[in-house]
Design an enzyme around this catalytic site. Structure first.
Site, PDB file in Angstrom:
ATOM      1  N   ASN A 152     -36.496  40.272  89.377  1.00 55.96           N
ATOM      2  CA  ASN A 152     -37.198  40.255  88.097  1.00 55.96           C
ATOM      3  C   ASN A 152     -38.169  41.428  88.002  1.00 55.96           C
ATOM      4  O   ASN A 152     -38.629  41.920  89.027  1.00 55.96           O
ATOM      5  CB  ASN A 152     -37.963  38.936  87.942  1.00 55.96           C
ATOM      6  CG  ASN A 152     -37.036  37.792  87.609  1.00 55.96           C
ATOM      7  OD1 ASN A 152     -36.030  37.957  86.950  1.00 55.96           O
ATOM      8  ND2 ASN A 152     -37.386  36.599  88.089  1.00 55.96           N
ATOM      9  N   CYS A 173     -29.043  35.288  87.254  1.00 58.19           N
ATOM     10  CA  CYS A 173     -30.172  34.360  87.358  1.00 58.19           C
ATOM     11  C   CYS A 173     -29.609  32.949  87.433  1.00 58.19           C
ATOM     12  O   CYS A 173     -28.677  32.611  86.708  1.00 58.19           O
ATOM     13  CB  CYS A 173     -31.078  34.517  86.145  1.00 58.19           C
ATOM     14  SG  CYS A 173     -32.489  33.396  86.099  1.00 58.19           S
ATOM     15  N   HIS A 174     -30.175  32.134  88.312  1.00 58.70           N
ATOM     16  CA  HIS A 174     -29.610  30.789  88.506  1.00 58.70           C
ATOM     17  C   HIS A 174     -29.978  29.825  87.386  1.00 58.70           C
ATOM     18  O   HIS A 174     -29.485  28.703  87.341  1.00 58.70           O
ATOM     19  CB  HIS A 174     -30.065  30.216  89.850  1.00 58.70           C
ATOM     20  CG  HIS A 174     -31.534  29.914  89.906  1.00 58.70           C
ATOM     21  ND1 HIS A 174     -32.444  30.816  90.364  1.00 58.70           N
ATOM     22  CD2 HIS A 174     -32.232  28.819  89.538  1.00 58.70           C
ATOM     23  CE1 HIS A 174     -33.662  30.291  90.283  1.00 58.70           C
ATOM     24  NE2 HIS A 174     -33.556  29.081  89.787  1.00 58.70           N
ATOM     25  N   HIS A 205     -33.993  34.256  80.884  1.00 60.04           N
ATOM     26  CA  HIS A 205     -35.127  33.326  80.835  1.00 60.04           C
ATOM     27  C   HIS A 205     -35.388  32.783  79.433  1.00 60.04           C
ATOM     28  O   HIS A 205     -36.228  31.906  79.270  1.00 60.04           O
ATOM     29  CB  HIS A 205     -36.411  33.956  81.400  1.00 60.04           C
ATOM     30  CG  HIS A 205     -36.451  33.999  82.893  1.00 60.04           C
ATOM     31  ND1 HIS A 205     -37.601  34.193  83.593  1.00 60.04           N
ATOM     32  CD2 HIS A 205     -35.463  33.871  83.823  1.00 60.04           C
ATOM     33  CE1 HIS A 205     -37.347  34.185  84.897  1.00 60.04           C
ATOM     34  NE2 HIS A 205     -36.047  33.990  85.047  1.00 60.04           N
TER      35      HIS A 205
END
Length: 442
Positions: A152, A173-174, A205
Site C-alpha cells: 500500500n 488485495c485480500h 479499498h
C-alpha cells in the site's frame, strides 16, 4: 525452472503465507525462491521459517536463496518469472510515527494512514522512488516477469508502475475475496454463503459489492440492508462505517470500517468528537498494531516454528493461484487492480481500478464493468483525485502537487485550512529526510 522473487521478504508472516501457498501448489512446488530484503535479521527469520515449511510440507523441493541489500537486488530479480512486492519503505520507526504524530499536531487524526489521507500520500512518495529502481532492474534482468504488488497505497503504487514503467503489473488485495463472506457472517446469513454470486468493482479499498445473489439468483441486498440498519441501531461493533455506507449509499464496500473511516469527510471530525464513539472508530489503530507486532515478534516467531513442526495449508491469497493459472492455463478469476482501459465507464482512464479479471495462460484479462451508480463513482473520484495528484508529484518532483493532493483529500480538507495543509506537508517532507529528498526546498 520457475523463479519467484519476493521483494520485502522481511514481511515474514506474509512471505510465509504467499510462498507457503506456492510450495503447496504442484506447478510451483519446485520453484527457485529468491528472498530479498534490506534487513538482515528479518530476512534470516523468513529464511528459517520458509526452509522449515519447505522441508515439512514440500519434501525440500523448492530452492530457497536469500539476497541482502540493494547491491544484491538485481541478482535476486535476475530471470524471475514472478516478482511479489511487499516492501515498506521507512518502517514503523521513524516513518509511520512521523506520518501520525505531525498531522496530530495540526488536529488531523487518522486510523491506518497507509492508503489515502496524508499518511497514504507520504507513504507513496517515499515508496515510488524505490519502485522505480525495482522497475529499472526488472526491465533489465527479467523483462517478462509479472509483478504482483501487495504494498500500500495500492492504487498509487500500482498505478505508477502501470503508467510509467514497462513492467507487467497487477495489484492485489485480500479484501475482495473476503468481502461478501465477512458481510453475510456478520449479519447471521451464513446459510447464503454457498453458491452465492457477486460482482465487485470500484477502486482498491473502496470496491463496491454491486450485486450479491444466493445460489438460486435471489437478490440478497434487501435483507442485508434491513439487518445492517438494525445492527447499527442496536449494538456497537467493528463495521459500523461500512453499514452506514449501505444505509446512505446503497452498497457495501470491500475494505474494513477502520480504513474507510478516514477515506471520507464524514466520521473523524473535530467539531463532532462524539462520532468517534458513535461509530466505534479506532484512532491511531495502525501504530498500535505496529507496536504490538514488534513487541510480540519473538513469541510469534516461536509459535510459527512450533519446535520445527511448522506446517502450511494453502490460503486464499491470490498470488499462488495467479501463478498456477498462468503456468497451467487453468482459468481463475480474481479482483485485480489495473489501469482503467475502458473498464469502468464513469471513472477516468488513468485511474487504477479494481475489477474482476480472468487469469489463464495468456496472462491477466480485466473485465468490462460499465458504469458505477453515480454516488459510488463520486465517492471513488474523491479518492482517485488524491491518487493521481500524488503520482504526479512523484513523477514530476513538484512539491505543489503534494499540496494539491492533500488539499483534495476528503478527510484532510474537511479539517484543515489550506495554509495549515501546506505547513503540515512542509513539516512532513522535512521530517522524512532522505526519504523525501526530491522534495526538499533548495
Amino acid at each position: 525452472m520457475v523463479k519467484i522473487t519476493f521483494m520485502g521478504a522481511g514481511s515474514t508472516v506474509f512471505a510465509k503465507n504467499v510462498l507457503g501457498d506456492c510450495m503447496c501448489t504442484p506447478s510451483l512446488c519446485d520453484a527457485e525462491i529468491a528472498l530479498y530484503d534490506i534487513d538482515e535479521n528479518r530476512l534470516k527469520d523468513s529464511e528459517i521459517i520458509l526452509s522449515a515449511i519447505n522441508k515439512n510440507v514440500n519434501q525440500g523441493r523448492a530452492k530457497i536463496k536469500t539476497y541482502l541489500g540493494v547491491q544484491n537486488r538485481k541478482e535476486a530479480l535476475r530471470g524471475a518469472t514472478f516478482v511479489v512486492n511487499a516492501i515498506q519503505v521507512g518502517g514503523y520507526d521513524p516513518c509511520t510515527i512521523i506520518d501520525f504524530e505531525i498531522p496530530k499536531k495540526y488536529g488531523l487524526r487518522q486510523t491506518i494512514g497507509d492508503t489515502l489521507g496524508i499518511g497514504g500520500i507520504m507513504r507513496a512518495l517515499r515508496t515510488i522512488p524505490v519502485m522505480e529502481e525495482f522497475a529499472h532492474d526488472i526491465e533489465e534482468v527479467c523483462p517478462d516477469a509479472l509483478f504482483l504488488n501487495y504494498t500500500n497505497p495500492m492504487a498509487m503504487l500500482t498505478g505508477y508502475m502501470q503508467r510509467y514503467t514497462n513492467v507487467k503489473t497487477i495489484g492485489l488485495c485480500h479484501s475482495v475475496q473476503i468481502c461478501s463472506e465477512t458481510l453475510l457472517k456478520s449479519l447471521g446469513m451464513e446459510d447464503k454463503l454457498e453458491g452465492r454470486k457477486e460482482l465487485i468493482a470500484g477502486i482498491n479499498h473502496m470496491g463496491w459489492l454491486l450485486e450479491i445473489k444466493d445460489k438460486y439468483g435471489n437478490d440478497l441486498y434487501p435483507e442485508i440492508k434491513k439487518r445492517a440498519a438494525a445492527k447499527n441501531a442496536t449494538e456497537k461493533h467493528s463495521d459500523m462505517v461500512r453499514f452506514e455506507y449501505i444505509k446512505h449509499l446503497g452498497y457495501y464496500c470491500t475494505e474494513s470500517s477502520e480504513h474507510n473511516a478516514e477515506y471520507n469527510p464524514f466520521y473523524i471530525k473535530s467539531k463532532y468528537p462524539e462520532l468517534i464513539d458513535a461509530y466505534n472508530i479506532p484512532l491511531d489503530e495502525y501504530p498500535r498494531r505496529c507496536i504490538e507486532q514488534i513487541e510480540n515478534w519473538e513469541k510469534d516467531k516461536a509459535a510459527i516454528l512450533n519446535n520445527g513442526q511448522i506446517t502450511h495449508t494453502r490460503s486464499v491469497e491470490y498470488a499462488s493461484y495467479i501463478m498456477e493459472s498462468i503456468l497451467t492455463n487453468k482459468p481463475y478469476k480474481i479482483g485485480g487492480n489495473v489501469l482503467n482501459t475502458g473498464l469502468i465507464d464513469n471513472l477516468p482512464s488513468d485511474a487504477c481500478v479494481e475489477v474482476p479479471c480472468l487469469v489463464d495462460g495468456r496472462g491477466i484479462t480485466p473485465c468490462h464493468v460499465g458504469r458505477l451508480p453515480v454516488q459510488l463513482a463520486a465517492m471513488n473520484m474523491t479518492n482517485i483525485n488524491v491518487q493521481l495528484l500524488t503520482i504526479e508529484a512523484a513523477v514530476t518532483k513538484d512539491r505543489q502537487y503534494i499540496y494539491q493532493a492533500a488539499m483534495l483529500d476528503p478527510h484532510t480538507s474537511s479539517e484543515l485550512s489550506i495554509d495549515d495543509i501546506v505547513k503540515m506537508c512542509d513539516e512532513l517532507i522535512e521530517a522524512h529526510g532522505d526519504y523525501m529528498k526530491h522534495f526538499h526546498l533548495k
